[in-house]
Design a protein around this motif. Structure first.
Motif, short mmCIF file in Angstrom:
data_model
loop_
_atom_site.label_atom_id
_atom_site.label_comp_id
_atom_site.label_asym_id
_atom_site.label_seq_id
_atom_site.Cartn_x
_atom_site.Cartn_y
_atom_site.Cartn_z
N TYR A 44 0.83 -1.21 0.00
CA TYR A 44 0.00 0.00 0.00
C TYR A 44 0.87 1.26 0.00
CZ TYR A 44 -3.52 3.43 1.20
OH TYR A 44 -4.35 4.53 1.19
N ARG A 82 -4.17 -2.42 9.32
CA ARG A 82 -5.31 -1.55 9.04
C ARG A 82 -5.09 -0.15 9.63
NH1 ARG A 82 -10.59 -5.40 10.24
NH2 ARG A 82 -10.22 -6.94 8.59
N GLU A 83 -4.58 -0.10 10.86
CA GLU A 83 -4.35 1.20 11.48
C GLU A 83 -3.25 1.97 10.76
OE1 GLU A 83 -3.49 0.24 15.51
OE2 GLU A 83 -5.59 0.07 16.09
N ILE A 85 -2.46 1.74 7.52
CA ILE A 85 -3.00 2.22 6.26
C ILE A 85 -3.93 3.41 6.48
CG2 ILE A 85 -4.54 1.60 4.35
CD1 ILE A 85 -3.24 -1.18 4.41
N GLU A 86 -4.74 3.37 7.53
CA GLU A 86 -5.59 4.50 7.85
C GLU A 86 -4.76 5.73 8.22
OE1 GLU A 86 -8.83 6.82 8.16
OE2 GLU A 86 -8.72 4.78 7.34
N HIS A 87 -3.66 5.51 8.94
CA HIS A 87 -2.76 6.61 9.28
C HIS A 87 -2.18 7.24 8.01
CE1 HIS A 87 0.34 8.77 11.64
NE2 HIS A 87 1.15 8.44 10.65
N ARG A 89 -3.57 7.25 5.04
CA ARG A 89 -4.64 7.97 4.36
C ARG A 89 -4.88 9.34 4.98
NH1 ARG A 89 -8.58 2.73 4.13
NH2 ARG A 89 -7.97 1.94 2.08
N VAL A 90 -4.90 9.39 6.30
CA VAL A 90 -5.12 10.66 6.99
C VAL A 90 -4.02 11.65 6.66
CG1 VAL A 90 -5.19 11.73 9.28
CG2 VAL A 90 -6.45 9.63 8.85
N ASN A 94 -3.15 8.32 -0.07
CA ASN A 94 -4.38 7.57 -0.27
C ASN A 94 -4.39 6.94 -1.66
OD1 ASN A 94 -6.94 6.53 -0.28
ND2 ASN A 94 -7.99 8.46 0.14
N ARG A 104 -15.26 1.51 -3.26
CA ARG A 104 -14.78 1.39 -1.88
C ARG A 104 -15.58 0.33 -1.12
NH1 ARG A 104 -14.50 7.23 -2.42
NH2 ARG A 104 -12.31 7.88 -2.48
N SER A 211 -5.95 -0.19 -2.56
CA SER A 211 -5.79 -0.96 -1.33
C SER A 211 -6.25 -2.40 -1.51
CB SER A 211 -6.56 -0.30 -0.18
OG SER A 211 -7.94 -0.24 -0.45
#
Length: 339
Positions: A44, A82-83, A85-87, A89-90, A94, A104, A211
């Protein structure tokens, strides 16, 4: 965020401002990592253009639970793909920015499918299958780990995988052969669906990876590349030509072998000329032994005191006593990882 405080070392080292670092299981067979969660993050990050510094040498002294990945960014410490990848994105990395809401939603659906249908079979293939565990998985991880972790970590991963497969696909009324048939059947159906969905496209949503491509790649690439002695599921994957090309495409484009990499130096046993680094400390070997013993005692002591390792003395059938130990585990769901 589970176990984030346990993962931080006692000195509370901090990464430099703006630098993202990832500790992960090392790679093999042409892959940057052999672990599903680590490989998901690495793929990712490549797709999203996130500059992550990968620590190839596992620093087990600051991760006594031997649980990877470990992601550090400034004051943030994460141990879930997961955390992480979310970090990313934020922080404007992305890979799904151009996707529609329906696409999505498809990613969520296929990710759930992988976890429900394919992941139990991967755990079974790597850790529960007796031949693979004895001849491949246990030796590989034992060689990859430092002493003393190489003695108990493979067995711990084996027990965790057995428990997860038992909970998700097993039961007291099922024999091991029946469990194996169930997980393989589900996994083959999942691979067929993925192959049908991919079709002739380069990636699942066209010409650019997302993703979903990262999570699919992280699950099937180790299965495709690993030299497994018992390879029933691997053979089925190799029959899905487009999935095999999909894995090769990602490796070639995003994780090519470095042509400038320096090969390992061969040991030179030729005696050095007198006066050229010819002096050896007469106490060097003794000091090295003392250092290893002290470090080992410190790690084991910390593990016992903190509850990471539990030691029990039980009566044996022969009338003597035996020692048993186990590693505390509070991992919730997910894969180990082939770990």
């Amino acid at each position: 965020m589970s176990d984030a405080n346990d993962i931080q070392d006692v000195e509370e080292e901090k990464t430099e401002n703006g630098v993202m670092e990832l500790d992960c299981w090392k790679g093999d067979w042409g892959l940057p990592s052999v672990d599903t969660k680590c490989l998901n993050i690495l793929a990712y990050a490549k797709f999203a253009g996130a500059p992550i510094k990968v620590n190839k040498q596992m620093k087990l002294w600051r991760n006594l639970r031997v649980r990877f990945p470990v992601f550090r960014s400034a004051h943030t410490v994460l141990d879930s793909d997961r955390e992480v990848i979310e970090h990313l994105r934020v922080n404007d990395f992305n890979a799904d920015a151009e996707l529609s809401d329906q696409q999505r939603a498809d990613i969520l659906a296929y990710t759930a499918l992988l976890e429900e249908k394919l992941l139990p079979a991967l755990l079974h293939t790597w850790w529960v299958d007796a031949r693979n565990y004895t001849e491949f998985s246990r030796p590989w991880y034992a060689e990859a780990l430092q002493f003393p972790f190489n003695y108990f970590t493979p067995g711990h991963l084996h027990r965790v995988a057995e428990t997860k497969v038992e909970v998700t696909r097993g039961g007291d009324h099922l024999q091991q052969d029946e469990v194996k048939q169930i997980v393989l059947k589900d996994a083959k159906e999942c691979l067929n669906l993925l192959s049908e969905r991919l079709g002739k496209e380069d990636f699942f949503f066209g010409n650019a990876p997302t993703s979903l491509d990262a999570v699919v790649f992280s699950h099937i690439a180790p299965l495709l590349k690993a030299p497994l002695p018992s390879a029933q599921l691997q053979h089925h994957l190799k029959c899905c030509d487009n999935l095999c090309r999909f894995c090769s495409r990602i490796v070639q484009r995003y994780f090519p072998l470095d042509p400038n990499a320096t090969p390992p130096k061969k040991t030179n046993n030729t005696p050095k000329p007198h006066g050229e680094d010819s002096y050896d400390d007469p106490h060097k070997t003794r000091n090295q032994i003392f250092a290893v013993v002290f470090a080992t005692a410190a790690m084991i002591g910390y593990a016992l005191v903190s509850g990471l390792v539990k030691l029990q003395i039980v009566d044996s059938d022969q009338g003597g006593v035996e020692f048993e130990y186990d590693v505390a585990d509070d991992d919730e769901g997910g894969d180990s990882e082939q770990n």
